[in-house]
Design a protein around this motif. Structure first.
Motif, PDB file in Angstrom:
ATOM      1  N   ALA A   1      17.250 -53.123  66.976  1.00  0.00           N
ATOM      2  CA  ALA A   1      18.290 -52.142  66.665  1.00  0.00           C
ATOM      3  C   ALA A   1      19.094 -51.808  67.918  1.00  0.00           C
ATOM      4  O   ALA A   1      20.330 -51.715  67.869  1.00  0.00           O
TER       5      ALA A   1
ATOM      6  N   ASP B   1      25.628 -56.040  56.459  1.00  0.00           N
ATOM      7  CA  ASP B   1      24.777 -54.952  56.943  1.00  0.00           C
ATOM      8  C   ASP B   1      24.728 -53.815  55.930  1.00  0.00           C
ATOM      9  O   ASP B   1      23.655 -53.251  55.673  1.00  0.00           O
TER      10      ASP B   1
ATOM     11  N   LEU C   1      21.272 -52.653  54.214  1.00  0.00           N
ATOM     12  CA  LEU C   1      20.804 -51.292  54.473  1.00  0.00           C
ATOM     13  C   LEU C   1      20.680 -50.482  53.186  1.00  0.00           C
ATOM     14  O   LEU C   1      19.748 -49.683  53.030  1.00  0.00           O
TER      15      LEU C   1
ATOM     16  N   ILE D   1      21.393 -47.559  61.861  1.00  0.00           N
ATOM     17  CA  ILE D   1      20.356 -48.544  62.171  1.00  0.00           C
ATOM     18  C   ILE D   1      19.471 -48.047  63.308  1.00  0.00           C
ATOM     19  O   ILE D   1      18.239 -48.159  63.252  1.00  0.00           O
TER      20      ILE D   1
END
Length: 179
Positions: free
Chosen positions: A11, A55, A59, A106
């Protein structure tokens, strides 16, 4: 194998490399950023948009994990991207704003992921609706690997345009072990 420590490292690496990538891209005029470079997603902005879409999709899927990661809750308020080429803007500042929001999420999510969470069997559906059951830790590895892969493509496109983003090796961020 994924470990909680490796997720935190990835991350941090993700956020750092995205900062470098966007700073490098900011050196180019808009016309250069949107120029079709015959890359998989066409242009530099097309590649950056793809990273945002992918992403966001992953997520949102991770937000359904039974661990109920609180850092991912804000994503559930946003609509699911319609696909892997969804546009999050047609200019670098728009993309950067979204990128910074995602990277903050993140970075907050990573320390919430524990060993038991990584060992969980994770169920999700593809954008076409196909069901999958996979090891969550492996899916998280894919998430970070996918980012690295496409940042590498964007880095190449920037290099071809005369902009060097500098060192991108994860090894730079791996802590030294004292003797």
């Amino acid at each position: 194998m994924s470990t909680p420590e490796s997720i935190v490292l990835m991350a941090a690496y993700n956020a750092s490399m995205n900062q470098k990538l966007y700073a490098a891209a900011a050196q180019l005029p808009h016309a250069e950023l949107v120029a079709d470079r015959k890359a998989f997603f066409g242009s530099i902005l097309g590649t950056l948009n793809h990273l945002l879409a992918a992403d966001s999709i992953w997520l949102r899927r991770f937000a359904t994990h039974p661990a109920g990661f609180s850092a991912l809750a804000p994503l559930l308020e946003l609509p699911m991207p319609s696909g892997l080429t969804q546009s999050f803007g047609d200019d670098l500042p728009s993309l950067l704003a979204h990128r910074q929001r995602l990277d903050a999420i993140i970075t907050q999510w990573a320390p919430q992921v524990g060993a038991a969470d990584l060992a969980h069997t994770f169920e999700y559906h593809s954008m076409k609706g196909d069901p999958y059951r996979k090891h969550f830790g492996s899916v998280v590895l894919h998430f970070f690997n996918h980012q690295t892969h496409h940042r590498g493509q964007a880095s190449t496109l920037l290099s071809q345009a005369g902009v060097d983003i500098g060192v991108t090796d994860l090894l730079v961020m791996v802590p030294e072990i004292e003797a």
